[in-house]
Design an enzyme around this catalytic site. Structure first.
Site, mmCIF file in Angstrom:
data_model
loop_
_atom_site.group_PDB
_atom_site.id
_atom_site.type_symbol
_atom_site.label_atom_id
_atom_site.label_comp_id
_atom_site.label_asym_id
_atom_site.label_seq_id
_atom_site.Cartn_x
_atom_site.Cartn_y
_atom_site.Cartn_z
ATOM 1 N N HIS A 351 0.864 -1.180 0.000
ATOM 2 C CA HIS A 351 0.000 0.000 0.000
ATOM 3 C C HIS A 351 0.903 1.232 0.000
ATOM 4 O O HIS A 351 1.591 1.503 0.993
ATOM 5 C CB HIS A 351 -0.914 0.011 1.224
ATOM 6 C CG HIS A 351 -1.959 -1.056 1.196
ATOM 7 N ND1 HIS A 351 -2.522 -1.589 2.338
ATOM 8 C CD2 HIS A 351 -2.552 -1.692 0.158
ATOM 9 C CE1 HIS A 351 -3.411 -2.492 2.004
ATOM 10 N NE2 HIS A 351 -3.446 -2.581 0.685
ATOM 11 N N GLU A 354 1.296 3.932 2.934
ATOM 12 C CA GLU A 354 1.728 3.510 4.269
ATOM 13 C C GLU A 354 3.251 3.533 4.341
ATOM 14 O O GLU A 354 3.917 2.500 4.416
ATOM 15 C CB GLU A 354 1.145 2.134 4.574
ATOM 16 C CG GLU A 354 -0.381 2.146 4.583
ATOM 17 C CD GLU A 354 -1.006 0.766 4.625
ATOM 18 O OE1 GLU A 354 -0.248 -0.236 4.693
ATOM 19 O OE2 GLU A 354 -2.241 0.676 4.572
ATOM 20 N N HIS A 447 2.955 -2.829 7.136
ATOM 21 C CA HIS A 447 1.861 -1.919 6.763
ATOM 22 C C HIS A 447 1.816 -0.750 7.738
ATOM 23 O O HIS A 447 2.540 -0.695 8.734
ATOM 24 C CB HIS A 447 0.516 -2.656 6.790
ATOM 25 C CG HIS A 447 0.282 -3.556 5.623
ATOM 26 N ND1 HIS A 447 -0.620 -3.279 4.624
ATOM 27 C CD2 HIS A 447 0.845 -4.735 5.289
ATOM 28 C CE1 HIS A 447 -0.608 -4.246 3.730
ATOM 29 N NE2 HIS A 447 0.279 -5.150 4.118
ATOM 30 N N GLU A 521 1.369 -4.010 11.563
ATOM 31 C CA GLU A 521 0.696 -2.722 11.412
ATOM 32 C C GLU A 521 1.342 -1.706 12.350
ATOM 33 O O GLU A 521 1.307 -1.862 13.571
ATOM 34 C CB GLU A 521 -0.795 -2.847 11.736
ATOM 35 C CG GLU A 521 -1.571 -3.804 10.848
ATOM 36 C CD GLU A 521 -1.983 -3.176 9.534
ATOM 37 O OE1 GLU A 521 -1.753 -1.954 9.377
ATOM 38 O OE2 GLU A 521 -2.551 -3.877 8.680
#
Length: 796
Positions: A351, A354, A447, A521
């Site tokens: 992504h 990010e 991420h 994350e």
């Protein structure tokens, strides 16, 4: 990329990324004088004529290798719709001397005006969302650049000059609605009409000590860390040159809220105020610390130029992206003992918005390529396959989530094609080959997260696997939380494999056989652990790479004491959720995190567990889960943790519902007719599904989908735990067609209304409690299985 026997060249040995004319120039077939291909004369041996700029085919790395340490970097390739300025944007790294606390919201002033009341001072030509990627070139669109920014009328004009046509930039339009107030619009991901989160733009012609107000008017997500005190990032060129100060948090009057009336009323807005430190400065605003494709290339060039690091780090190209940008892959290991080593696969930046994942990846590379004793041990034990930027095209153009295919690459691991998602396809193929050679002990995809603070992991629960493997996927995150207690939150980790995440990297790699498959994350905001309540810095993000290495050594320690201790801790935590009277064989561990029993009725998905819990819930029964996770801490009907599940009806089930006389199944598995005689359930009292009355004559009831064995099993679990959840179901043809939710039971007088019942409103908490109370009598045939709605009795 294959390679033929030395001295011979075959078409398969050439990289498919080379143009056809280049491949033809590498080979020439020489015949005798005057001979032709059509003649039967035997051809001479193949003679290689090297293409200028490429080495022998014995060295396939030279076809795609990084340039020399002194040479220029390959220019990023842009879609031809994108204009690109010629300036090279670089920022210095800087660590704030003090923690940057979260902003504490105060009473906000009047909301900023809409852009319809202002003057456009910056606007780029939008790329139609209905279009698709066609071709790319270095430098973007050919021809002279347009002038999207406003022209200053005089030296006294205080209008800010905006710019975002550089690598990673994202700003579509700026409207001046006041002397120092601007409404901004972000560009959606290219070839889409959504995904607006990442912003990164430049402003010039600043005025010192003047409060400017900025409002981004088209953000997509309903929740954001900006609502919890996160501040935008700011960079001053003069501060960087004179004081060595880099990116820092800035802003007051920060507010994240839903937009007002208008075409984009569904969009969300971010407003903040800021003062510039210098007159006539060049400044930047960003959502997170930028990390561009060129930044990665400069880093890898430095690695390749370092004799020490290049001995155990081979930089290759996994593939080329749709735009032709190189997707790099690093193989890191010590030269000896390769056959017996296990493998670790890491990836980042699938992504593009990010960017924190890239900083965490660089921190990992800094440590694993260092001379530290732990790094040397890791290189001796493992083979690391690292893809630091899976979506370079999205990073280059400033997308938030998608690639140039206009879709999310992290949903394409299972079905994505090589033509649409080359990086994802080649990564999966590489892992398949790796699994055939050796064990892969860990896969981790880096991420960023926009709604939750701290760092956490998403894993894959083995479900009802044998006791040997149960809970083991939770050990690595727990160890990481112990090694980084001020950043990593184990209570925020989740391990349930949802159907919507089947195409993600962690789930596909897990199904391929990598038991420890995770998504890491890292919050865009910061940490709330250990009393910090402050933003993450670049150094915090880079330290995650070191902590990952440290945890890997603990996880694979030959002494099993650490592993066994963490396994016992996880077991104890989950047993507190399970409650007394149940064993591990009764329930899947992932169901403890968000437990719910779905019961399929003819009106949709109704959760009987929710009804039972609402009936028995009192305020003093609420308590925090031992995991401390919001939304999962209510100790209700103590063994149950709840989550609604959406029911997707098949065409066959929908057709069956509409038939007046169909067949459905009783609890015993026997087919029975749904046409029923008049009973107490159909005696003119109000239906359980509608506040209006129903006729006193019998009504045929449509069939419902056959419960699956999984559904029977879960219902038996539910009624074993909460016998009071025995609910009476009244079925009428019109009410079932509405497929509404449960509504309160009423005892008002009946009115026929031409034999039809009005659709009921969505049920309330009180209504659910009343339904459970009214169902105390239960079913006479099988009281323990009321959730399956026995069709052979007249009470259902």
């Amino acid at each position: 990329m294959g390679c033929s026997t030395p001295g011979k060249v075959t078409p398969g040995a050439l990289s498919p990324s080379l143009p056809a004319r280049a491949a033809c120039s590498l080979l020439k077939l020489h015949h005798g004088a005057g001979s032709s291909l059509g003649r039967s004369a035997a051809p001479r041996a193949l003679q290689m004529i090297p293409l200028q700029g490429y080495e022998s085919p014995r060295e396939p790395r030279a076809l795609f290798a990084l340039p020399s340490a002194q040479g220029p970097l390959p220019a990023p390739r842009w879609p031809i719709e994108c204009e690109v300025i010629k300036e090279t944007i670089k920022h210095i790294e800087w660590i704030p001397p003090e923690p940057e606390p979260f902003y504490q919201p105060t009473d906000h002033p009047q909301l900023p005006m809409g852009e319809e009341q202002g003057t456009i001072v910056y606007q780029l030509n939008p790329v139609p969302s209905s279009s698709c990627f066609t071709r790319a070139r270095a430098g973007g669109a050919p021809g002279p650049l347009s002038s999207p920014a406003a022209t200053l009328e005089s030296s006294q004009d205080n209008t800010l000059l905006f710019e975002s046509r550089f690598e990673g930039g994202n700003l579509q339009k700026a409207v001046k609605v006041g002397p120092y107030e601007y409404v901004l619009t972000l560009r959606p991901d290219l070839y889409t009409a959504k995904h607006t989160q990442w912003f990164y733009f430049r402003v010039q012609n600043t005025r010192k000590d003047t409060s400017y107000c900025f409002t981004i008017a088209n953000l997509a997500k309903p929740k954001s860390l900006y609502g919890k005190g996160m501040c935008p990032l700011f960079y001053s060129q003069k501060d960087a040159q004179s004081h060595g100060i880099g990116w820092r948090r800035i802003g007051t009057n920060i507010r994240y809220y839903r937009g007002g009336s208008g075409e984009e009323s569904a969009a969300f807005r971010l407003s903040w105020s800021a003062c510039f430190p210098h007159d006539s400065d060049t400044c930047y605003f960003a959502h997170c610390y930028p990390y561009t494709y060129s930044d990665l290339q400069r880093y890898l060039q430095a690695v390749a130029a370092d004799p020490a690091r290049s001995r155990y780090c081979a930089v290759r190209v996994l593939c080329r992206s749709l735009a032709g940008n190189m997707v790099y892959m690093l193989t890191i290991t010590a030269p000896s003992g390769g056959a017996a080593k296990r493998a670790v696969v890491l990836s980042a930046r699938v992504h593009p918005g990010e960017s924190g994942g890239s900083w965490a990846m660089q921190g990992f590379l800094d440590f694993i390529l260092s001379a530290a004793p732990d790094a040397q041990l890791l290189r001796q034990l493992f083979v690391f396959k690292v893809v630091p930027m899976l979506n370079p095209d999205g990073v280059v153009v400033g997308n938030s989530r998608c690639s140039l295919a206009g879709r999310d690459p992290n949903r394409a691991y299972r079905t994505g094609s090589q033509g649409s998602f080359p990086a994802v396809w080649h990564l999966r193929a590489m892992v398949e080959r790796l699994l055939a050679e050796r064990e892969v002990v860990l896969y981790c995809d880096f991420h960023g997260h926009s709604r939750k603070n701290n760092v956490f992991m998403y894993g894959c629960d083995g479900g009802r696997d044998g006791s040997e493997m149960r809970l083991r996927e939770r050990v690595f995150p727990l160890m990481l939380s112990k090694n980084a207690p001020d950043k990593f939150s184990f209570s925020s980790c989740k391990f349930k494999v949802q159907k919507s995440k089947e195409g993600t990297g962690r789930v596909v790699m897990w199904r391929m056989g990598i038991a420890n498959s995770y998504t890491l994350e890292a919050a865009f905001g910061g940490s709330t652990l250990g009393g910090r309540n402050s933003h993450f810095t670049v150094e915090d993000l880079k330290s995650l790479g070191y902590h990952l290495c440290d945890t890997l050594l603990d996880f694979c320690d030959p002494n099993p004491a650490k592993f066994q201790q963490c396994l016992e801790e996880v077991d104890a935590l989950l047993r507190q959720r399970l409650g007394s009277g149940q064993s591990w064989s009764d329930v899947s561990t992932s169901e403890l995190e968000s437990r719910c029993v779905p019961v399929v009725t003819s009106m949709g998905t109704v959760t009987v567990a929710l009804a039972a819990v609402v009936f028995s819930l009192t305020q003093h029964q609420r308590s925090e889960s031992p995991w401390g996770q919001k939304g999962q801490g209510a100790s209700v009907a103590p063994q149950l943790q709840l989550r609604r599940r959406k029911r997707f009806w098949s065409r066959r089930a929908r057709n069956a519902m509409r038939r007046p006389n169909a067949t459905q199944w009783s609890h015993s598995g026997d087919p029975v007719s749904v046409a029923q005689p008049t009973s107490a359930c159909h005696s003119g009292t109000r239906s359980a599904f509608s506040p209006t009355s129903v006729p006193q004559q019998p009504q045929p009831s449509p069939s419902v989908p056959v419960p699956t064995p999984r559904g029977r099993e879960e219902a038996e679990e539910l009624h074993g735990a909460v016998p009071g959840a025995h609910t009476t179901y009244h079925r009428h043809s019109t009410a079932m067609a509405t497929r509404g939710a449960i509504s309160p039971i009423s005892t008002s007088t009946a009115s026929s209304q031409q034999g039809r019942a009005r659709p009921s409103p969505r049920g309330t908490t009180a209504g659910l409690s009343l339904r459970v109370a009214a169902a105390a009598a239960g079913c006479g045939r099988r009281p323990g299985l009321t959730a399956l709605r026995c069709s052979a009795c007249t009470r259902h």
